[in-house]
Write a protein that holds these residues in place. Structure first.
Motif, PDB file in Angstrom:
ATOM      1  N   GLY A  83       0.833  -1.190   0.000  1.00  0.00           N
ATOM      2  CA  GLY A  83       0.000   0.000   0.000  1.00  0.00           C
ATOM      3  C   GLY A  83       0.869   1.242   0.000  1.00  0.00           C
ATOM      4  O   GLY A  83       2.084   1.154   0.136  1.00  0.00           O
ATOM      5  N   LEU A  84       0.206   2.363  -0.174  1.00  0.00           N
ATOM      6  CA  LEU A  84       0.915   3.640  -0.225  1.00  0.00           C
ATOM      7  C   LEU A  84       0.162   4.635   0.651  1.00  0.00           C
ATOM      8  O   LEU A  84      -0.988   4.421   0.992  1.00  0.00           O
ATOM      9  CB  LEU A  84       0.946   4.164  -1.666  1.00  0.00           C
ATOM     10  CG  LEU A  84       1.685   3.290  -2.688  1.00  0.00           C
ATOM     11  CD1 LEU A  84       1.339   3.739  -4.091  1.00  0.00           C
ATOM     12  CD2 LEU A  84       3.179   3.348  -2.471  1.00  0.00           C
ATOM     13  N   TYR A  85       0.842   5.720   0.990  1.00  0.00           N
ATOM     14  CA  TYR A  85       0.159   6.804   1.707  1.00  0.00           C
ATOM     15  C   TYR A  85      -0.827   7.461   0.752  1.00  0.00           C
ATOM     16  O   TYR A  85      -0.449   8.033  -0.262  1.00  0.00           O
ATOM     17  CB  TYR A  85       1.167   7.832   2.202  1.00  0.00           C
ATOM     18  CG  TYR A  85       2.011   7.348   3.351  1.00  0.00           C
ATOM     19  CD1 TYR A  85       1.460   7.222   4.617  1.00  0.00           C
ATOM     20  CD2 TYR A  85       3.349   7.033   3.174  1.00  0.00           C
ATOM     21  CE1 TYR A  85       2.227   6.787   5.674  1.00  0.00           C
ATOM     22  CE2 TYR A  85       4.124   6.601   4.232  1.00  0.00           C
ATOM     23  CZ  TYR A  85       3.558   6.480   5.487  1.00  0.00           C
ATOM     24  OH  TYR A  85       4.319   6.051   6.531  1.00  0.00           O
ATOM     25  N   LYS A  86      -2.107   7.390   1.105  1.00  0.00           N
ATOM     26  CA  LYS A  86      -3.149   7.832   0.178  1.00  0.00           C
ATOM     27  C   LYS A  86      -3.113   9.328  -0.102  1.00  0.00           C
ATOM     28  O   LYS A  86      -3.447   9.785  -1.175  1.00  0.00           O
ATOM     29  CB  LYS A  86      -4.523   7.457   0.740  1.00  0.00           C
ATOM     30  CG  LYS A  86      -4.759   5.971   0.730  1.00  0.00           C
ATOM     31  CD  LYS A  86      -6.252   5.674   0.828  1.00  0.00           C
ATOM     32  CE  LYS A  86      -6.585   4.288   0.313  1.00  0.00           C
ATOM     33  NZ  LYS A  86      -6.142   3.210   1.153  1.00  0.00           N
ATOM     34  N   LYS A  87      -2.699  10.097   0.927  1.00  0.00           N
ATOM     35  CA  LYS A  87      -2.770  11.554   0.777  1.00  0.00           C
ATOM     36  C   LYS A  87      -1.500  12.129   0.152  1.00  0.00           C
ATOM     37  O   LYS A  87      -1.414  13.330  -0.066  1.00  0.00           O
ATOM     38  CB  LYS A  87      -2.987  12.214   2.144  1.00  0.00           C
ATOM     39  CG  LYS A  87      -4.205  11.730   2.878  1.00  0.00           C
ATOM     40  CD  LYS A  87      -5.411  12.566   2.524  1.00  0.00           C
ATOM     41  CE  LYS A  87      -6.653  11.991   3.190  1.00  0.00           C
ATOM     42  NZ  LYS A  87      -7.873  12.370   2.509  1.00  0.00           N
ATOM     43  N   ASP A  92       6.123  12.698  -4.465  1.00  0.00           N
ATOM     44  CA  ASP A  92       6.605  12.673  -3.072  1.00  0.00           C
ATOM     45  C   ASP A  92       6.743  11.238  -2.570  1.00  0.00           C
ATOM     46  O   ASP A  92       7.680  10.904  -1.848  1.00  0.00           O
ATOM     47  CB  ASP A  92       5.639  13.430  -2.152  1.00  0.00           C
ATOM     48  CG  ASP A  92       5.652  14.924  -2.417  1.00  0.00           C
ATOM     49  OD1 ASP A  92       6.630  15.390  -3.044  1.00  0.00           O
ATOM     50  OD2 ASP A  92       4.701  15.614  -2.016  1.00  0.00           O
TER      51      ASP A  92
ATOM     52  N   ARG B  12       9.062  13.131   6.319  1.00  0.00           N
ATOM     53  CA  ARG B  12       7.731  12.830   5.782  1.00  0.00           C
ATOM     54  C   ARG B  12       6.638  13.219   6.772  1.00  0.00           C
ATOM     55  O   ARG B  12       5.627  13.801   6.411  1.00  0.00           O
ATOM     56  CB  ARG B  12       7.618  11.340   5.459  1.00  0.00           C
ATOM     57  CG  ARG B  12       6.548  11.021   4.432  1.00  0.00           C
ATOM     58  CD  ARG B  12       6.077   9.602   4.537  1.00  0.00           C
ATOM     59  NE  ARG B  12       5.256   9.424   5.711  1.00  0.00           N
ATOM     60  CZ  ARG B  12       3.967   9.746   5.779  1.00  0.00           C
ATOM     61  NH1 ARG B  12       3.360  10.239   4.715  1.00  0.00           N
ATOM     62  NH2 ARG B  12       3.289   9.575   6.885  1.00  0.00           N
ATOM     63  N   LYS B  15       6.283  16.963   6.870  1.00  0.00           N
ATOM     64  CA  LYS B  15       5.620  17.439   5.662  1.00  0.00           C
ATOM     65  C   LYS B  15       4.121  17.190   5.772  1.00  0.00           C
ATOM     66  O   LYS B  15       3.308  18.025   5.408  1.00  0.00           O
ATOM     67  CB  LYS B  15       6.193  16.703   4.459  1.00  0.00           C
ATOM     68  CG  LYS B  15       6.140  17.511   3.180  1.00  0.00           C
ATOM     69  CD  LYS B  15       7.003  16.846   2.137  1.00  0.00           C
ATOM     70  CE  LYS B  15       6.953  17.611   0.835  1.00  0.00           C
ATOM     71  NZ  LYS B  15       7.830  17.015  -0.174  1.00  0.00           N
ATOM     72  N   GLN B 221      -3.560   3.883  10.306  1.00  0.00           N
ATOM     73  CA  GLN B 221      -3.681   4.083   8.868  1.00  0.00           C
ATOM     74  C   GLN B 221      -2.562   3.338   8.127  1.00  0.00           C
ATOM     75  O   GLN B 221      -2.810   2.650   7.140  1.00  0.00           O
ATOM     76  CB  GLN B 221      -3.617   5.586   8.571  1.00  0.00           C
ATOM     77  CG  GLN B 221      -3.864   5.915   7.131  1.00  0.00           C
ATOM     78  CD  GLN B 221      -3.110   7.144   6.695  1.00  0.00           C
ATOM     79  OE1 GLN B 221      -2.281   7.691   7.422  1.00  0.00           O
ATOM     80  NE2 GLN B 221      -3.366   7.592   5.495  1.00  0.00           N
ATOM     81  N   ASN B 225      -3.631   0.505   5.631  1.00  0.00           N
ATOM     82  CA  ASN B 225      -3.322   0.747   4.213  1.00  0.00           C
ATOM     83  C   ASN B 225      -2.215  -0.159   3.712  1.00  0.00           C
ATOM     84  O   ASN B 225      -1.783  -0.036   2.575  1.00  0.00           O
ATOM     85  CB  ASN B 225      -2.889   2.195   3.988  1.00  0.00           C
ATOM     86  CG  ASN B 225      -4.057   3.132   3.973  1.00  0.00           C
ATOM     87  OD1 ASN B 225      -5.195   2.695   4.087  1.00  0.00           O
ATOM     88  ND2 ASN B 225      -3.785   4.407   3.825  1.00  0.00           N
ATOM     89  N   ARG B 226      -1.725  -1.019   4.572  1.00  0.00           N
ATOM     90  CA  ARG B 226      -0.694  -1.996   4.190  1.00  0.00           C
ATOM     91  C   ARG B 226       0.606  -1.334   3.756  1.00  0.00           C
ATOM     92  O   ARG B 226       1.344  -1.879   2.958  1.00  0.00           O
ATOM     93  CB  ARG B 226      -1.188  -2.887   3.031  1.00  0.00           C
ATOM     94  CG  ARG B 226      -2.564  -3.439   3.225  1.00  0.00           C
ATOM     95  CD  ARG B 226      -2.506  -4.715   4.005  1.00  0.00           C
ATOM     96  NE  ARG B 226      -3.827  -5.296   4.154  1.00  0.00           N
ATOM     97  CZ  ARG B 226      -4.294  -5.731   5.309  1.00  0.00           C
ATOM     98  NH1 ARG B 226      -3.579  -5.635   6.404  1.00  0.00           N
ATOM     99  NH2 ARG B 226      -5.482  -6.279   5.386  1.00  0.00           N
ATOM    100  N   ILE B 227       0.850  -0.136   4.240  1.00  0.00           N
ATOM    101  CA  ILE B 227       2.111   0.525   3.892  1.00  0.00           C
ATOM    102  C   ILE B 227       3.219  -0.065   4.733  1.00  0.00           C
ATOM    103  O   ILE B 227       4.394  -0.029   4.383  1.00  0.00           O
ATOM    104  CB  ILE B 227       2.029   2.035   4.173  1.00  0.00           C
ATOM    105  CG1 ILE B 227       0.809   2.614   3.482  1.00  0.00           C
ATOM    106  CG2 ILE B 227       3.260   2.761   3.692  1.00  0.00           C
ATOM    107  CD1 ILE B 227       0.385   3.931   4.050  1.00  0.00           C
ATOM    108  N   VAL B 230       5.908  -2.464   3.422  1.00  0.00           N
ATOM    109  CA  VAL B 230       6.829  -1.804   2.494  1.00  0.00           C
ATOM    110  C   VAL B 230       7.839  -0.995   3.301  1.00  0.00           C
ATOM    111  O   VAL B 230       9.046  -1.032   3.048  1.00  0.00           O
ATOM    112  CB  VAL B 230       6.065  -0.873   1.527  1.00  0.00           C
ATOM    113  CG1 VAL B 230       7.003  -0.298   0.493  1.00  0.00           C
ATOM    114  CG2 VAL B 230       4.926  -1.612   0.846  1.00  0.00           C
TER     115      VAL B 230
END
Lengths: 306, 422
Positions: A83-87, A92, B12, B15, B221, B225-227, B230
């Protein structure tokens, strides 16, 4: 030369032995497939390689380095759960994932641009991830995996949930990486992909490595006296026939194990005489699917032996 | 632990948080909201419903009624007719039947109340109030003063006492407050510091709760979100947790600094003149202490909130797990509030040096009483030690929790995680 060495890994969760004494070697410049059914222990093995799980025993060594942060910085890892950061914006996101691998600056920016163009995402660089389609999010995820120019790619269930066009694009890039001398390890339960891409495989079942080695050697060993057949008609007369030792239905193909490896011509003759419409007849050949099923056994819902 | 990977995570976080609209809005809105709430509360307390309140004052002697009427004329609430009073002279014997007649008016609130002042009040000061809402503190407060004054004057007028002495008897005690401190000796104390005590307590409380729940949301989150997997292939779970804590702590401290900047300006410059009563008696060093202690405390709380977030799969489940930590913020908040009432409260004194509690209690305490330097140092050392003790444990649970999916774990299981080799 061996690039990645997995030695005697073991991991249990409570009473469940997820991975049991798993060992295999991934040679340099190869595409290695870790094959197994769902729940066989692929993801747990890969997580131990990535140092996300600590193994109870055993070790992982890449060119003399133990698994850990230093090894991880050389890896492009695409987990099954991704997954990725949605926002976050696409650009970036890419910069962030390169930065945690220690890559920043102009070369990364240039590369990011190249990849975005190649994946037809150049105009979405400033879009938020949540505004992209699922397919495009997958593409961004893949770019994030390879942007820092890893020496080794570890891809867990790479092709799950990808459409055919993206699948081809990914295959293309993986083959390119191989040409550049990178090591690629991926896990899958889809034998078709593995067959076309891997030159080394390991088959894992119930946490144990059942088979491992180069695809060529394995095929050689298993294909002796095996006929891979596509046909139309009724071949039930073959069961119990003196030429045949065993018949296995693999779905797309039927595998016929001969009692004597030299008698494949006799089998073909027999089939033609009986009026079977033979579409494909590969003597001394075996599909990876057949090897896989022979190794781990059939799942009950696949119908059982013919 | 601080390396390029941690720094990437910090960047991050900054930001995402510092440059977000939410941060800017919250930083500006919170002080406005706070003043808004205080204003609203004051408004609600003084709100009469806009309508006049009618009250009947019944006296047994006509003279007493007249005196009271004259006395009340000068009062603001009579002048602006928010209370309309009418005077009746009546015997106590007739009162019962009169009350029966007026019963409906009192029930329908067309008459707010009837106050009965018998002649015996001149002996024992006992008067009677009949109303649908006899506990209206405002109403009674309004009449208490004037009635007492009239009773006192009437009582003494028959006795031969000089007016000066009467004046003395009428006066309230006027306490001038002095604060004794080591450095500055005796100093007159206004209520500026009381305001500061409230301000510090509220700001710290709100910031801790807000930053904490934001941290928890952010961890949940990442998990949902399965981040997280990764991320874990690039950074270790400890680096990730440290990076997130540091990023949020910087955000929180910066926000606190912005909120406190008016106070800092008031004490460090002479640009703004405050009325003497509101003079703020707090030093730059104390503000610095507040920020440092807040920094340490925020980092500790964020570690706890992050850990709670890692255990659960959804914000709903996490709500229940959050309670113990919420209590670590709420209880000190109430201790701090109680100290404002009574600064020498021994519980507050002790808790100003306890882990967690000192973060909220000590800043309020230092504005109200003179806190010796060693106490500041103790609270900093204690909080630092707490952070150092908690971080490894939190990191352990966090690591296991992040990859935990499925069934909501029991607390007993979570405790086992600490021992896991994961």
């Amino acid at each position: 030369m061996i690039a990645l060495e997995v030695k005697n890994l073991r991991k249990t969760f409570g009473n469940l032995v997820a991975v049991d004494d798993a060992s295999f070697e991934v040679p340099e410049g190869s595409i290695f497939g870790l094959l197994g059914r769902n729940g066989a222990g692929k993801t747990t093995t890969i997580r131990m390689i990535m140092n996300i799980y600590l193994p109870e025993s055993g070790e992982v060594i890449y060119k003399g380095i133990q698994s850990g942060p230093e090894f991880n910085s050389k890896v492009g890892y695409l987990p099954e759960e991704r997954g990725l950061y949605k926002k976050m914006k696409v650009i970036d996101t890419l910069n962030f994932f390169a930065e945690v691998k220690g890559k920043t600056g102009r070369t990364v920016a240039k590369k990011a641009k190249e990849y975005l163009e190649r994946f037809e995402l150049a105009d979405r660089a400033n879009s938020k991830i949540e505004d992209l389609s699922k397919g495009n999010q997958q593409k961004v995820q893949f770019i994030a995996t390879i942007l820092h120019d890893p020496e080794i790619l570890i891809l867990d269930e790479l092709f799950s949930g990808l459409d055919p066009i993206n699948t081809n694009l990914l295959k293309e890039i993986i083959l390119e990486m191989k040409e550049k001398g990178k090591v690629i390890l991926f896990s899958t339960h889809i034998m078709d992909f593995a067959e076309k891409m891997c030159d080394h495989i390991a088959i894992i079942d119930k946490g144990k490595i059942k088979l491992n080695g180069s695809m060529r050697d394995i095929k050689k060993k298993y294909s002796q006296g095996n006929v891979s057949l596509n046909y139309e008609g009724d071949i039930s007369f073959l069961s119990g026939h003196p030429l045949v030792e065993q018949i296995s239905d693999y779905g797309n193909t039927t595998g016929i194990k001969l009692k004597n490896a030299d008698e494949s011509q006799d089998l073909l003759k027999l089939l033609v005489e009986r009026g079977i419409n033979v579409k494909r007849f590969d003597a001394n050949d075996i599909s990876l699917q057949e090897i896989f099923i022979d190794t781990v056994g059939k799942e009950k819902n696949n119908g059982g032996a013919l | 632990m601080i390396n390029y990977r941690t720094i990437a995570v910090i960047k991050r976080e900054l930001k995402e948080k510092l440059l977000s609209k939410g941060f800017i809005i919250m930083t500006i809105m919170l002080p406005l909201l706070m003043f808004g709430f205080i204003g609203l509360q004051t408004f609600l307390m003084t709100f009469d419903g806009g309508e006049r309140q009618k009250i009947e004052i019944i006296t047994e002697s006509e003279e007493l009624g007249k005196k009271l009427e004259t006395e009340l004329k000068d009062y603001e609430f009579i002048k602006d007719s928010s209370v309309v009073s009418s005077f009746i002279t009546m015997d106590s014997g007739a009162l019962t039947s009169y009350l029966e007649i007026r019963n409906d008016d009192l029930i329908s609130e067309s008459l707010s109340g009837i106050m009965f002042i018998p002649d015996s009040a001149l002996v024992n000061k006992k008067i009677y109030y009949y109303s649908k809402a006899p506990k209206s503190i405002r109403m009674l407060d309004r009449f208490n003063g004037p009635i007492n004054k009239v009773l006192v004057e009437t009582y003494f007028s028959t006795r031969d006492i000089p007016p000066e002495e009467l004046q003395f008897a009428r006066m309230n005690v006027d306490i001038t407050k002095f604060k004794i401190s080591e450095e500055e000796g005796i100093k007159e104390e206004g209520f500026g510091n009381l305001v500061l005590a409230y301000l510090f307590t509220f700001l710290l409380y709100i910031s801790l709760l807000m930053m904490g729940s934001m941290m928890m949301q952010s961890v949940i989150q990442e998990k949902t979100n399965r981040i997280v997997e990764v991320l874990l292939s690039s950074v270790t779970s400890r680096e990730l947790l440290a990076g997130k804590i540091i990023g949020s702590t910087i955000t929180g401290v910066l926000q606190m600094l912005i909120w406190l900047s008016p106070v800092i300006m008031l004490i460090s410059t002479t640009w703004f003149a405050l009325p003497e009563e509101l003079t703020l008696d707090v030093t730059g060093g104390q503000i610095l202490y507040l920020l440092i202690n807040f920094l340490i405390g925020l980092a500790t709380y964020l570690g706890l909130f992050g850990t709670i977030g890692s255990i659960f799969d959804s914000p709903q489940d996490a709500q229940s797990g959050m309670w113990p930590i919420m209590m670590l913020i709420i209880i000190p908040f109430f201790i701090s509030m109680s100290m404002i009432e009574n600064p020498s409260n021994p519980i507050a004194g002790i808790s100003s040096m306890l882990p967690f509690a000192s973060i909220i209690v000590m800043p309020a305490k230092m504005t109200l009483v003179d806190v010796p330097l060693w106490q500041f140092l103790v609270s900093i050392v204690v909080n630092l030690a707490t952070l150092i003790l908690i971080f490894p444990v939190a990191g352990k649970i966090y690591r296991v929790g992040l990859l935990w999916t499925g069934k909501k774990p029991k607390w007993s299981e979570v405790i086992k995680w600490i021992k896991y080799k994961y």
